[in-house]
Design a protein around this motif. Sequence first.
Motif, PDB file in Angstrom:
ATOM      1  N   ILE A 207      -1.522 -32.469 -32.991  1.00  0.00           N
ATOM      2  CA  ILE A 207      -1.182 -31.261 -32.777  1.00  0.00           C
ATOM      3  C   ILE A 207       0.470 -31.046 -33.250  1.00  0.00           C
ATOM      4  CG2 ILE A 207      -0.718 -29.987 -31.222  1.00  0.00           C
ATOM      5  CD1 ILE A 207      -3.569 -30.377 -29.762  1.00  0.00           C
ATOM      6  N   LEU A 208       1.148 -32.733 -32.583  1.00  0.00           N
ATOM      7  CA  LEU A 208       2.601 -32.635 -32.898  1.00  0.00           C
ATOM      8  C   LEU A 208       3.243 -32.925 -33.680  1.00  0.00           C
ATOM      9  CD1 LEU A 208       5.185 -33.053 -30.690  1.00  0.00           C
ATOM     10  CD2 LEU A 208       5.015 -35.069 -30.057  1.00  0.00           C
ATOM     11  N   ALA A 214       6.491 -28.935 -39.264  1.00  0.00           N
ATOM     12  CA  ALA A 214       7.119 -27.358 -39.945  1.00  0.00           C
ATOM     13  C   ALA A 214       7.968 -26.667 -38.978  1.00  0.00           C
ATOM     14  CB  ALA A 214       6.143 -26.350 -39.637  1.00  0.00           C
ATOM     15  N   VAL A 215       8.544 -26.987 -37.917  1.00  0.00           N
ATOM     16  CA  VAL A 215       9.257 -26.508 -36.681  1.00  0.00           C
ATOM     17  C   VAL A 215      10.172 -27.102 -37.627  1.00  0.00           C
ATOM     18  CG1 VAL A 215      10.532 -26.510 -34.845  1.00  0.00           C
ATOM     19  CG2 VAL A 215       7.835 -26.003 -34.712  1.00  0.00           C
ATOM     20  N   GLY A 290      -1.520 -27.344 -34.328  1.00  0.00           N
ATOM     21  CA  GLY A 290      -0.559 -27.534 -35.017  1.00  0.00           C
ATOM     22  C   GLY A 290       0.567 -26.717 -35.538  1.00  0.00           C
ATOM     23  N   LEU A 291      -0.409 -26.478 -36.637  1.00  0.00           N
ATOM     24  CA  LEU A 291       0.826 -24.906 -37.829  1.00  0.00           C
ATOM     25  C   LEU A 291       0.160 -23.780 -37.036  1.00  0.00           C
ATOM     26  CD1 LEU A 291      -1.416 -25.885 -40.454  1.00  0.00           C
ATOM     27  CD2 LEU A 291       0.770 -27.026 -40.088  1.00  0.00           C
ATOM     28  N   PHE A 292      -0.232 -22.814 -36.243  1.00  0.00           N
ATOM     29  CA  PHE A 292      -0.151 -21.949 -35.448  1.00  0.00           C
ATOM     30  C   PHE A 292       0.815 -22.269 -34.191  1.00  0.00           C
ATOM     31  CE2 PHE A 292      -1.106 -20.469 -30.669  1.00  0.00           C
ATOM     32  CZ  PHE A 292      -1.042 -19.585 -31.269  1.00  0.00           C
ATOM     33  N   TYR A 380      -3.213 -18.511 -41.677  1.00  0.00           N
ATOM     34  CA  TYR A 380      -2.876 -17.341 -41.871  1.00  0.00           C
ATOM     35  C   TYR A 380      -1.771 -16.910 -40.971  1.00  0.00           C
ATOM     36  CZ  TYR A 380      -3.914 -12.616 -39.670  1.00  0.00           C
ATOM     37  OH  TYR A 380      -3.719 -11.156 -39.680  1.00  0.00           O
ATOM     38  N   ARG A 381      -1.261 -17.060 -39.674  1.00  0.00           N
ATOM     39  CA  ARG A 381      -0.081 -16.620 -38.787  1.00  0.00           C
ATOM     40  C   ARG A 381       0.887 -17.328 -39.587  1.00  0.00           C
ATOM     41  NH1 ARG A 381       1.383 -14.442 -34.377  1.00  0.00           N
ATOM     42  NH2 ARG A 381       2.295 -16.495 -34.438  1.00  0.00           N
TER      43      ARG A 381
END
Length: 387
Positions: A207-208, A214-215, A290-292, A380-381
């Motif tokens: 997840i991390l 991405a962030v 993680g992408l969400f 999608y997000r």
Amino acid sequence: MQFLLTLRDWMRPMLALTRKELTQLWRDRVLLLFLVYAFTVDIYLAGSGVTLQVSHARTVISNADHGVAARELTGRLVEPTFRVDAQAHTQAQALAELDRGGAMLALDIPPRFSADLAAGRQTTIGLWADTSNSVQGFMAASYITRVVSRFGIETGLSQALGQGAGVAAGSLPTVDNRIRAWYNPNQDDAWFMSLSQLLNIITVFAILLPAAAAVREKERGTVEQLLVSPLSPVQILLPKVLAMGGAILLAILLSLGFVLWPIFDVPCRGSLGLFFGLSALYVFSTAGLGLFIATVARNQAQVGMLTILLLAPMLFLSGAWTPPEAMPPWLAHAMVISPLHHFMDIAFGVMLKGQTAAALLRPIATLSVIGCLLFGFGLYRFRRQFG
């Protein structure tokens, strides 16, 4: 031929972005050190320092009898299960020791305990347990209850055979209790704890790492450059999952080679290739979360906080600490949405049970569906936020 050329042109920027993500991870020495620590030292501490069995339970005994039977009973409370630190003169002293935290168990043997047993009369003993730690207290009370029960059965049987009760030894019913522990015959807690911690650590980084990657683009302002490039959202996000997934698989190999196998002797009875393949499937499935997170968080600190927020219910619904049978029905049904629950079945099935892909078809299929849904939702997000 045209399809192959199109696929090559589609894959070329993805490979370049994957290499870029790996380079950035290598330059982030703090995150890299955290990755190595989590997959080595943290798993070692969990496997060597956490046990689900009662060990050296502090016990205080108030023995007002000091007869043969009383000495025989107290002599069975031996290490490593029990640790008799002190003898109390009265029941009140034993309870005071329990109240101040000096003992987990308090056993009170009344006067004439041995005489009553020798005469065949019913007698009682007192047992108090500190259940402020409910799991350890309950297990310690169960252990000592089993010791006392066996002592009572043996005492009654010896009296029936030796005190002229008219009972022949051959006429008494017997129970041939043969316990067979499968997959972990020595019931070594280190196998379960180290492997469970490995799966938990995989979940954390699955997840991390994609979320942090991405962030990082947001923080540095490079996400806009990627969006104006001739790349689709899949080509932007998938390299982050591939790069971080590859790093996690290397970390799993590091953990197996330096901790689980040489230190705890955890077996791998199934196919190691199958285990790594299904671990890659799990990393892909969990990376959607993680992408969400990357679409919600604005900086790395928020990524860490949101990861903990999503991780907690996944751990509680994994079945590692509480089996589904012990949960409320609605919560047991909710376990199906936790990817870690299915990965637990897969990992323990391959490593300890030696199961094949055919035997694990149901959790594999469920994990695949969850992975596609989570990755699709994250994609999608991303499109909604930057499209």
